[in-house]
Design a protein around this motif. Structure first.
Motif, short mmCIF file in Angstrom:
data_model
loop_
_atom_site.label_atom_id
_atom_site.label_comp_id
_atom_site.label_asym_id
_atom_site.label_seq_id
_atom_site.Cartn_x
_atom_site.Cartn_y
_atom_site.Cartn_z
N PRO A 46 0.83 -1.20 0.00
CA PRO A 46 0.00 0.00 0.00
C PRO A 46 0.86 1.26 0.00
O PRO A 46 1.84 1.33 0.74
N THR A 48 0.34 5.69 -0.20
CA THR A 48 -0.67 6.75 -0.14
C THR A 48 -0.59 7.65 -1.37
O THR A 48 0.52 7.97 -1.82
N ALA A 62 4.90 8.79 -3.02
CA ALA A 62 6.29 8.83 -2.57
C ALA A 62 6.53 7.61 -1.71
O ALA A 62 5.61 7.13 -1.04
N PHE A 63 7.71 7.06 -1.76
CA PHE A 63 7.97 5.88 -0.93
C PHE A 63 9.39 5.88 -0.40
O PHE A 63 10.32 6.40 -1.00
N ASN A 64 9.47 5.25 0.76
CA ASN A 64 10.72 5.05 1.45
C ASN A 64 11.29 3.71 1.04
O ASN A 64 10.57 2.71 1.06
N GLY A 67 12.43 -1.97 2.52
CA GLY A 67 12.54 -3.43 2.42
C GLY A 67 12.70 -3.82 0.97
O GLY A 67 12.87 -2.98 0.09
N THR A 69 10.62 -4.94 -1.39
CA THR A 69 9.69 -4.47 -2.41
C THR A 69 9.94 -3.01 -2.76
O THR A 69 9.97 -2.64 -3.93
N THR A 70 10.09 -2.18 -1.74
CA THR A 70 10.29 -0.76 -2.02
C THR A 70 11.67 -0.51 -2.62
O THR A 70 11.85 0.41 -3.41
N MET A 209 -1.21 2.76 9.20
CA MET A 209 -0.55 1.95 8.18
C MET A 209 -0.31 0.53 8.71
O MET A 209 0.82 0.10 8.87
N GLN A 254 2.43 -4.64 13.52
CA GLN A 254 3.37 -4.22 12.47
C GLN A 254 4.67 -5.01 12.52
O GLN A 254 5.33 -5.18 11.51
N LEU A 258 8.44 -9.35 10.83
CA LEU A 258 9.73 -8.71 10.70
C LEU A 258 10.88 -9.65 10.33
O LEU A 258 11.60 -9.39 9.37
N GLU A 261 10.66 -10.61 6.74
CA GLU A 261 10.91 -9.50 5.82
C GLU A 261 12.40 -9.21 5.70
O GLU A 261 12.93 -8.99 4.63
C1 LIG Z 1 -2.51 2.66 4.02
C2 LIG Z 1 -1.02 2.68 3.93
C3 LIG Z 1 -0.39 3.71 3.27
C4 LIG Z 1 1.01 3.76 3.16
N1 LIG Z 1 1.58 4.78 2.49
C5 LIG Z 1 2.92 4.82 2.33
C6 LIG Z 1 3.54 5.84 1.58
O1 LIG Z 1 2.88 6.72 1.05
N2 LIG Z 1 4.88 5.82 1.43
C7 LIG Z 1 5.64 4.83 2.00
O2 LIG Z 1 6.86 4.85 1.83
N3 LIG Z 1 5.08 3.86 2.72
C8 LIG Z 1 3.74 3.80 2.89
N4 LIG Z 1 3.17 2.77 3.58
C9 LIG Z 1 4.05 1.73 4.12
C10 LIG Z 1 4.52 0.83 2.99
O3 LIG Z 1 3.44 0.09 2.50
C11 LIG Z 1 5.63 -0.11 3.49
O4 LIG Z 1 6.75 0.68 3.71
C12 LIG Z 1 5.98 -1.14 2.45
O5 LIG Z 1 4.96 -2.11 2.42
C13 LIG Z 1 7.26 -1.81 2.80
O6 LIG Z 1 7.47 -2.89 1.90
P1 LIG Z 1 8.92 -3.54 1.73
O7 LIG Z 1 8.76 -4.91 1.18
O8 LIG Z 1 9.80 -2.63 1.00
O9 LIG Z 1 9.44 -3.61 3.16
P2 LIG Z 1 9.25 -4.78 4.17
O10 LIG Z 1 10.30 -5.78 3.92
O11 LIG Z 1 7.83 -5.22 4.14
O12 LIG Z 1 9.51 -3.98 5.51
C14 LIG Z 1 10.73 -3.30 5.74
C15 LIG Z 1 10.65 -2.60 7.07
O13 LIG Z 1 9.57 -1.68 7.09
C16 LIG Z 1 8.70 -1.97 8.15
N5 LIG Z 1 7.34 -1.78 7.68
C17 LIG Z 1 6.70 -2.45 6.70
N6 LIG Z 1 5.45 -2.02 6.55
C18 LIG Z 1 5.30 -1.05 7.47
C19 LIG Z 1 4.23 -0.24 7.84
N7 LIG Z 1 3.03 -0.35 7.25
N8 LIG Z 1 4.41 0.66 8.82
C20 LIG Z 1 5.61 0.74 9.46
N9 LIG Z 1 6.66 -0.02 9.16
C21 LIG Z 1 6.50 -0.91 8.20
C22 LIG Z 1 8.91 -3.41 8.44
O14 LIG Z 1 8.57 -3.74 9.76
C23 LIG Z 1 10.40 -3.54 8.21
O15 LIG Z 1 11.14 -3.07 9.28
C24 LIG Z 1 1.80 2.72 3.71
C25 LIG Z 1 1.16 1.68 4.38
C26 LIG Z 1 -0.22 1.64 4.48
C27 LIG Z 1 -0.88 0.50 5.16
#
Ligand SMILES: Cc1cc2nc3c(=O)[nH]c(=O)nc-3n(C[C@H](O)[C@H](O)[C@H](O)COP(=O)(O)OP(=O)(O)OC[C@H]3O[C@@H](n4cnc5c(N)ncnc54)[C@H](O)[C@@H]3O)c2cc1C
Ligand SMILES: Cc1cc2nc3c(=O)[nH]c(=O)nc-3n(C[C@H](O)[C@H](O)[C@H](O)COP(=O)(O)OP(=O)(O)OC[C@H]3O[C@@H](n4cnc5c(N)ncnc54)[C@H](O)[C@@H]3O)c2cc1C
Ligand code: SF4
Ligand code: SF4
Ligand code: FES
Lengths: 280, 470
Positions: A46, A48, A62-64, A67, A69-70, A209, A254, A258, A261
């Motif tokens: 997800p 925003t 925008a995304f950080n 992990g 996927t990002t 989130m 959340q 971990l 991931e």
């Molecule tokens: C409704 C909603 C809107 C969002 N909007 C944005 C956005 O606009 N921009 C953005 O960068 N991210 C946003 N996020 C969070 C984003 O979805 C996660 O950062 C992303 O899923 C991480 O995926 P990954 O596989 O790269 O990292 P992962 O391997 O899944 O996670 C890497 C690290 O991030 C942490 N993490 C993962 N998901 C979240 C979360 N939901 N909250 C806090 N920590 C988390 C994990 O615990 C881990 O430490 C949003 C989440 C939700 C539910």
């Protein structure tokens, strides 16, 4: 397949994409989110909605890069394609005249906050904006948000720019009256600001989130407890009354996956998995 | 003296289905049942008595002409046999595998009185697989009518209606919210019961008929139904969105990490292929002691998937007994063979977490069966003071699903029941002109074949509506 028409870096490891997805752009509103699938074998994540252009048919987010996927998403460039985007999902924010609105955003969520501020401003509200990050160089959109708001503050965890931390908000809300408070950012920020505004009964809206899989009400992994009731973050939210959310439960949820991931991310980085050589 | 007609010798035993042995199959996600060979199919087909008044047909919700297709199969006319099935059932490769035959066609087969009924489903599967191996023929389409139909949801109901409407010459678009088509066939039923390649072949067939499939369109959000009809130029809409919203128990501790809805667990495993993690990126954590709550197909699928993902011990907790379990018999037997432990007459009370907040125990209460309730099943009654604890580090809740409310919330004038199912007449027509609905979203959780039957019926009704409306 959805084409990336603009890709830029807002701050280290924070990217901004504009993607051609006319059916999403047509309906997108502030407060809603997208489910993004980078390539065929990716997770659904997800993100925003941080902007849209109905005429050009583009939607921005925008995304950080946190992990796997990002990080994989961050490797894509202008002209590349994203495998699937679903949206807009979730309920739009309530946008109308409230009076004076305190808008607090931290980290990557500064980007969607800009869109929200723009909408609230257009509805005639007085905007007091606060943007925060861990360190100075992770702050972005300073000029954009400053020019949209009536008053503007910055804060960093280490004090390298603006206030050190968000404690200064205690004085702010004690010394003047706010009609509404909007908070976006990590759950720790949501929790803290909600605690600060609660004694003054400032209606406080937080964007939650929780972990999500489908983002459309099919799995229940996004369940959160709000006012003692079970809610689904994706279909009942993502915005909720900040004073009613059970943050400690959310923090635990959340952290659920971990270790897996981390493993996924590490295996991918060392190239130990057969994901079709997606890593550039 | 009239010579007595020689009585046909009845073969009481069905030809057994070749299967992967349990100890092998719990280590992989490949299909468990391997399918009949040609000889086995002919042998099994030879058991059919070709009854003058075949009883089997009344048990099939879509009325497949079972007697005739078996006769054609016996003569080696496979192509004609499969065509005979497809007159009524457009997804035989799926139904042959997942229909609850012992409740449907096979329940009525006369041979069941003296031995095993004819294995109708297995024969259907044999023919469908034979056809798929050769490649489908694309049937002739009627000339274009110039009418446009929007179908919401790419599950069995939506896919079936799309195929029928396209053949009738309409311009059909399917809007599917997920990034893959198939509905429960891809996100719910596991690979080891229904290989995804079968669903894929069916979807390709429908696309070859000219159906436009749009993935990632959540109707109610991306577009609403009034928008489809007014702004997007569709003449009719068919709602086939299934029953995807998971039910929870409402018990203390239910939100502890380690507790999944079956939908979450199965979506992660099937749709997102968590079993191939980290090649596929969606993670899942399966603990040592997995407890599944429920007694339907969903519970069996979750339990058997958990075993394959490496759990040491998997138990199913069900509040009635084996006889009342709604799952298909074949799958209950498969689960037993694979080592799933069944705890009958027990229901959960609350969940207890460890110091990190992860689930570690489940408190249950023992049940006894009381008198039959309205549904005719004996209802379970808790036995006072019988609480006991189960060690568990993963809990999967499989107690049913209801329709997703998004469409109902965004379509003014659409009449729904208090359970959120859409109200229709016997021709799938809803309270809004030009809007039809069918499948699980109307009936609540049911079966693949009944959803398909609704898709067929709706296609006929929509066709009639489009061709008569001014
Ligand atoms: C409704 C909603 C809107 C969002 N909007 C944005 C956005 O606009 N921009 C953005 O960068 N991210 C946003 N996020 C969070 C984003 O979805 C996660 O950062 C992303 O899923 C991480 O995926 P990954 O596989 O790269 O990292 P992962 O391997 O899944 O996670 C890497 C690290 O991030 C942490 N993490 C993962 N998901 C979240 C979360 N939901 N909250 C806090 N920590 C988390 C994990 O615990 C881990 O430490 C949003 C989440 C939700 C539910
Ligand atoms: C785990 C499991 C095992 C099962 N096993 C069996 C079995 O062995 N035998 C059997 O006969 N039945 C079984 N069933 C039941 C059977 O799968 C269903 O009854 C059947 O799939 C219903 O078909 P449907 O087309 O109505 O809905 P679904 O298959 O649920 O399809 C609905 C589709 O609509 C989409 N959708 C939902 N909302 C929207 C929206 N707003 N916009 C766009 N798209 C939307 C969904 O994503 C989904 O793809 C099982 C079910 C489950 C969950
Ligand atoms: S569709 Fe299902 S119920 Fe009908 S004949 Fe085939 S297996 Fe039996
Ligand atoms: S009832 Fe059984 S034996 Fe008779 S025609 Fe049907 S399948 Fe054959
Ligand atoms: S993300 Fe699956 S129900 Fe909300």
């Amino acid at each position: 397949m959805y084409k990336i028409v603009v890709a830029k870096e807002l701050a280290p490891k924070i990217k901004w994409f504009e993607v051609y997805a006319p059916q999403v752009a047509e309906k997108a509103q502030t407060g809603q989110f997208l489910m993004v699938v980078t390539h065929e074998k990716s997770e659904r994540i997800p993100l925003t909605i941080a902007g849209y252009d109905r005429e050009k048919g583009t939607v921005a987010f925008a995304f950080n890069e946190v992990g796997r996927t990002t990080k994989e998403l961050g490797l894509l460039k202008e002209g590349d394609y994203i495998w699937n985007i679903t949206g807009p999902l979730g309920n739009p924010s309530e946008i109308k005249y409230f009076g004076k609105v305190l808008c607090v955003a931290a980290g990557v969520m500064i980007a969607p906050m800009r869109l929200q501020i723009e909408a609230l401003r257009n509805a005639g509200n007085t905007i007091v904006a606060v943007i925060g990050a861990r360190i100075k160089k992770l702050l972005f959109f300073k000029e954009e948000i400053k020019s949209l708001s009536h008053r503007f503050y910055t804060a960093t965890d280490d004090g390298s720019e603006g206030y050190k931390g968000l404690d200064f908000l205690r004085e702010l809300v004690a010394s003047e009256k706010f009609d509404r408070c909007i908070v976006m950012g990590p759950v720790a920020t949501l929790k803290k600001v909600s605690e600060i505004t609660k004694p003054y009964r400032i209606p406080t809206i937080v964007t939650l989130m929780p972990p999500m899989v489908d983002g459309m009400g099919m799995c229940g992994v996004c369940r959160v407890t709000v006012g003692g009731e079970m809610k689904f973050g994706c279909v009942d939210g993502p915005e909720f009354d900040g004073h009613l959310v059970d943050y400690d439960e959310l923090i635990k949820r959340q952290r659920m996956l971990l270790p897996e991931e981390r493993l996924g991310s590490v295996l991918w980085e060392i190239g130990g998995c057969k994901c079709g050589g997606r890593k550039a | 003296m009239a010579e007595e007609k020689p009585k046909p010798k009845i073969k009481k035993k069905a030809v057994p289905m070749p299967k992967q042995p349990p100890e092998v199959r719990i280590r992989n996600f490949n299909e468990v049942a391997l399918g009949y060979t040609e000889e086995q199919a002919l042998e099994e087909a030879s058991r059919c008595l070709q009854c003058p008044k075949p009883q089997c047909i009344q048990g099939c919700p879509v009325g497949v002409d079972i007697k005739s297709f078996i006769a054609l199969l016996r003569e080696g006319k496979y192509e004609e046999a499969i065509r005979k099935i497809k007159e009524k059932n457009s997804l035989p490769a799926v139904c042959g595998r997942v229909c609850p035959q012992e409740e449907q066609c096979q329940k009525y087969c006369v041979l069941g009185k003296v031995g095993d009924p004819v294995s109708i489903g297995r024969l259907e599967r044999f023919l469908a697989d034979w056809e798929r191996a050769r490649g489908f023929e694309i049937p002739e389409k009627a000339p274009s009518t110039g009418k446009r139909v929007a179908i919401i949801g790419a599950g069995p109901a939506g896919l079936t209606a799309a195929a029928d409407l396209a053949k009738l010459g309409h311009d059909v678009t399917i809007f599917e919210a997920l990034h893959l088509p198939g509905g429960v066939l891809v996100y719910g039923i596991p690979e080891f019961r229904l290989p995804k390649s079968i669903v894929k072949a069916e979807v390709e067939y429908i696309q070859k008929l000219g159906v436009d499939l749009r993935l990632g369109y959540m109707i109610g959000r991306t577009y609403t139904i009034p928008e489809l009809l007014k702004d997007k130029g569709y003449d009719a809409v068919f709602i086939a969105t299934g029953a995807g919203l998971p039910r929870f128990l409402g018990l203390p501790g239910e939100n502890l990490p380690g507790i999944y809805s079956a939908s979450e667990f199965l979506i992660r495993v099937n749709l997102m292929k968590a079993y191939a993690f980290p090649e596929y990126d969606t993670p899942i954590r399966v603990g040592k002691h997995v407890t599944v709550i429920g007694g339907g197909n969903v519970a069996m699928d979750a339990a058997r998937s958990a075993l394959r993902l490496g759990a040491d011990k998997v138990s199913i907790v069900y509040r009635r007994t084996r006889d009342e379990m709604p799952a298909r018999l074949e799958e209950i037997e498969n689960a037993e063979e694979e080592g799933v432990i069944f705890r009958f007459l027990a229901a959960p009370n609350r969940f207890i977490g460890d110091e990190r907040g992860w689930v570690k125990k489940m408190e249950c209460i023992a049940m006894e069966l009381g008198p039959p309730d309205a549904s005719g099943r004996r209802s379970p009654i808790p036995i006072k003071g019988s609480e006991f604890l189960i060690d568990t580090d993963t809990v999967i809740i499989a107690i049913g699903r209801t329709p997703n409310p998004i469409i109902q919330r965004t379509t003014e004038g659409l009449q729904v029941t208090k359970w959120g199912t859409i109200i229709t007449d016997e021709n799938c027509k809803t309270s809004i002109e030009g809007v039809y609905a069918g499948g699980d979203v109307v009936t609540g959780e049911a079966t693949v074949i009944s959803a398909m039957g609704a898709g067929k019926k709706a296609a006929r009704a929509i066709h009639e509506y489009l061709m008569t409306k001014k």
